[in-house]
Design a protein around this motif. Structure first.
Motif, PDB file in Angstrom:
ATOM      1  N   LEU A 279      50.395  60.412   4.751  1.00 49.46           N
ATOM      2  CA  LEU A 279      50.746  59.441   3.777  1.00 49.46           C
ATOM      3  C   LEU A 279      49.689  59.726   2.735  1.00 49.46           C
ATOM      4  CD1 LEU A 279      51.670  56.365   3.053  1.00 49.46           C
ATOM      5  CD2 LEU A 279      49.631  55.658   4.230  1.00 49.46           C
ATOM      6  N   ALA A 280      50.227  59.772   1.514  1.00 48.24           N
ATOM      7  CA  ALA A 280      49.420  60.155   0.315  1.00 48.24           C
ATOM      8  C   ALA A 280      48.673  58.676  -0.201  1.00 48.24           C
ATOM      9  CB  ALA A 280      50.375  60.486  -0.740  1.00 48.24           C
ATOM     10  N   GLN A 281      47.460  59.124  -0.081  1.00 53.22           N
ATOM     11  CA  GLN A 281      46.569  58.054  -0.331  1.00 53.22           C
ATOM     12  C   GLN A 281      45.315  58.363  -0.917  1.00 53.22           C
ATOM     13  OE1 GLN A 281      44.756  56.113   3.353  1.00 53.22           O
ATOM     14  NE2 GLN A 281      43.140  57.521   3.715  1.00 53.22           N
ATOM     15  N   MET A 282      44.884  57.485  -1.909  1.00 56.51           N
ATOM     16  CA  MET A 282      43.705  57.661  -2.884  1.00 56.51           C
ATOM     17  C   MET A 282      42.489  56.658  -2.298  1.00 56.51           C
ATOM     18  SD  MET A 282      43.860  56.561  -6.878  1.00 56.51           S
ATOM     19  CE  MET A 282      42.455  56.415  -7.906  1.00 56.51           C
ATOM     20  N   ILE A 283      41.429  57.221  -2.117  1.00 56.13           N
ATOM     21  CA  ILE A 283      40.323  56.336  -1.977  1.00 56.13           C
ATOM     22  C   ILE A 283      39.156  56.234  -2.996  1.00 56.13           C
ATOM     23  CG2 ILE A 283      38.133  56.171  -0.289  1.00 56.13           C
ATOM     24  CD1 ILE A 283      39.618  57.756   1.971  1.00 56.13           C
TER      25      ILE A 283
ATOM     26  N   VAL B 125      44.533  48.540  -0.006  1.00 60.18           N
ATOM     27  CA  VAL B 125      43.584  48.230   1.223  1.00 60.18           C
ATOM     28  C   VAL B 125      42.038  48.196   0.980  1.00 60.18           C
ATOM     29  CG1 VAL B 125      43.056  49.202   3.574  1.00 60.18           C
ATOM     30  CG2 VAL B 125      45.196  49.523   2.677  1.00 60.18           C
ATOM     31  N   PRO B 126      41.651  47.043   0.854  1.00 59.08           N
ATOM     32  CA  PRO B 126      40.082  46.954   0.628  1.00 59.08           C
ATOM     33  C   PRO B 126      39.382  46.989   2.135  1.00 59.08           C
ATOM     34  CG  PRO B 126      41.305  44.610   0.876  1.00 59.08           C
ATOM     35  CD  PRO B 126      42.113  45.553   0.806  1.00 59.08           C
ATOM     36  N   VAL B 127      38.207  47.781   1.980  1.00 56.50           N
ATOM     37  CA  VAL B 127      37.349  47.991   3.109  1.00 56.50           C
ATOM     38  C   VAL B 127      36.057  47.721   2.840  1.00 56.50           C
ATOM     39  CG1 VAL B 127      39.064  49.680   4.292  1.00 56.50           C
ATOM     40  CG2 VAL B 127      37.136  50.417   2.747  1.00 56.50           C
ATOM     41  N   ASN B 128      35.296  47.501   3.759  1.00 59.49           N
ATOM     42  CA  ASN B 128      33.702  47.128   3.856  1.00 59.49           C
ATOM     43  C   ASN B 128      33.214  46.241   2.660  1.00 59.49           C
ATOM     44  OD1 ASN B 128      33.030  49.344   5.482  1.00 59.49           O
ATOM     45  ND2 ASN B 128      33.381  50.845   4.124  1.00 59.49           N
ATOM     46  N   ALA B 129      34.170  45.005   2.508  1.00 61.35           N
ATOM     47  CA  ALA B 129      33.917  44.045   1.733  1.00 61.35           C
ATOM     48  C   ALA B 129      33.110  42.901   2.207  1.00 61.35           C
ATOM     49  CB  ALA B 129      35.312  43.362   1.038  1.00 61.35           C
ATOM     50  N   ASN B 130      31.915  42.401   1.576  1.00 60.37           N
ATOM     51  CA  ASN B 130      31.085  41.453   2.136  1.00 60.37           C
ATOM     52  C   ASN B 130      31.907  39.861   2.094  1.00 60.37           C
ATOM     53  OD1 ASN B 130      30.751  40.632  -0.478  1.00 60.37           O
ATOM     54  ND2 ASN B 130      28.921  41.222  -0.376  1.00 60.37           N
ATOM     55  N   LEU B 131      31.287  38.910   2.587  1.00 64.26           N
ATOM     56  CA  LEU B 131      32.083  37.587   2.417  1.00 64.26           C
ATOM     57  C   LEU B 131      32.619  37.160   1.008  1.00 64.26           C
ATOM     58  CD1 LEU B 131      33.401  35.282   4.090  1.00 64.26           C
ATOM     59  CD2 LEU B 131      30.862  34.347   3.858  1.00 64.26           C
ATOM     60  N   GLN B 132      31.559  37.286   0.190  1.00 62.98           N
ATOM     61  CA  GLN B 132      31.761  37.078  -1.419  1.00 62.98           C
ATOM     62  C   GLN B 132      32.914  37.923  -1.885  1.00 62.98           C
ATOM     63  OE1 GLN B 132      28.074  36.715  -3.394  1.00 62.98           O
ATOM     64  NE2 GLN B 132      29.229  35.716  -5.258  1.00 62.98           N
TER      65      GLN B 132
ATOM     66  N   VAL C 288      42.815  52.900  -1.163  1.00 65.99           N
ATOM     67  CA  VAL C 288      41.812  52.325  -0.274  1.00 65.99           C
ATOM     68  C   VAL C 288      40.518  51.965  -1.463  1.00 65.99           C
ATOM     69  CG1 VAL C 288      40.275  52.495   1.652  1.00 65.99           C
ATOM     70  CG2 VAL C 288      42.552  53.489   1.674  1.00 65.99           C
ATOM     71  N   PHE C 289      40.253  50.627  -1.358  1.00 67.83           N
ATOM     72  CA  PHE C 289      39.097  50.277  -2.308  1.00 67.83           C
ATOM     73  C   PHE C 289      37.965  50.042  -1.155  1.00 67.83           C
ATOM     74  CE2 PHE C 289      42.757  49.153  -4.347  1.00 67.83           C
ATOM     75  CZ  PHE C 289      42.693  49.648  -5.660  1.00 67.83           C
ATOM     76  N   ASP C 290      36.675  51.110  -1.374  1.00 67.57           N
ATOM     77  CA  ASP C 290      35.763  51.073  -0.411  1.00 67.57           C
ATOM     78  C   ASP C 290      34.484  49.971  -1.250  1.00 67.57           C
ATOM     79  OD1 ASP C 290      33.496  51.208   1.132  1.00 67.57           O
ATOM     80  OD2 ASP C 290      33.493  53.417   1.315  1.00 67.57           O
TER      81      ASP C 290
END
Length: 107
Positions: free
Chosen positions: A12-16, A81-88, A50-52
């Protein structure tokens, strides 16, 4: 990955995209549509983005809206795809996604 006939299937071609507050603004969180648009340059060439959000305390509603509603609406074939997002941060992302879902349901 191999198929039954032994030919190779491309991954899968992905961009981070690493969201780093200091690289986007002088004094804090990424808040504007222009910040989001800058991050999305060339994103349309990928199947998944993927948005870190590691170490990002907050994001603005316009920033989240540009990523998770406007871009998502323009490019429904791209998985965001959002990753490592805090609650806010997660709440802002959920708000933008809710607006997208509402728009799609109404149209």
């Amino acid at each position: 990955m191999e198929t039954e006939q032994g030919s190779s299937v491309p991954e899968l071609a992905q961009m981070i995209v690493s969201i780093q507050e200091s690289s986007l603004t002088e004094g804090g969180c990424p808040i504007t549509r222009s910040h989001a648009k800058r991050l999305l340059q060339h994103a349309e060439k990928f199947e998944r983005v993927v948005f870190d959000f590691c170490d990002v305390e907050e994001i603005g509603p316009a920033f989240a809206d540009e990523l998770f509603r406007v871009f998502a609406l323009q490019h429904p074939e791209i998985e965001l795809v959002p990753v490592n997002a805090n609650l806010q941060v997660g709440k802002m992302i959920a708000r933008a996604k809710h607006h997208l879902e509402t728009f799609l349901k109404d149209n």
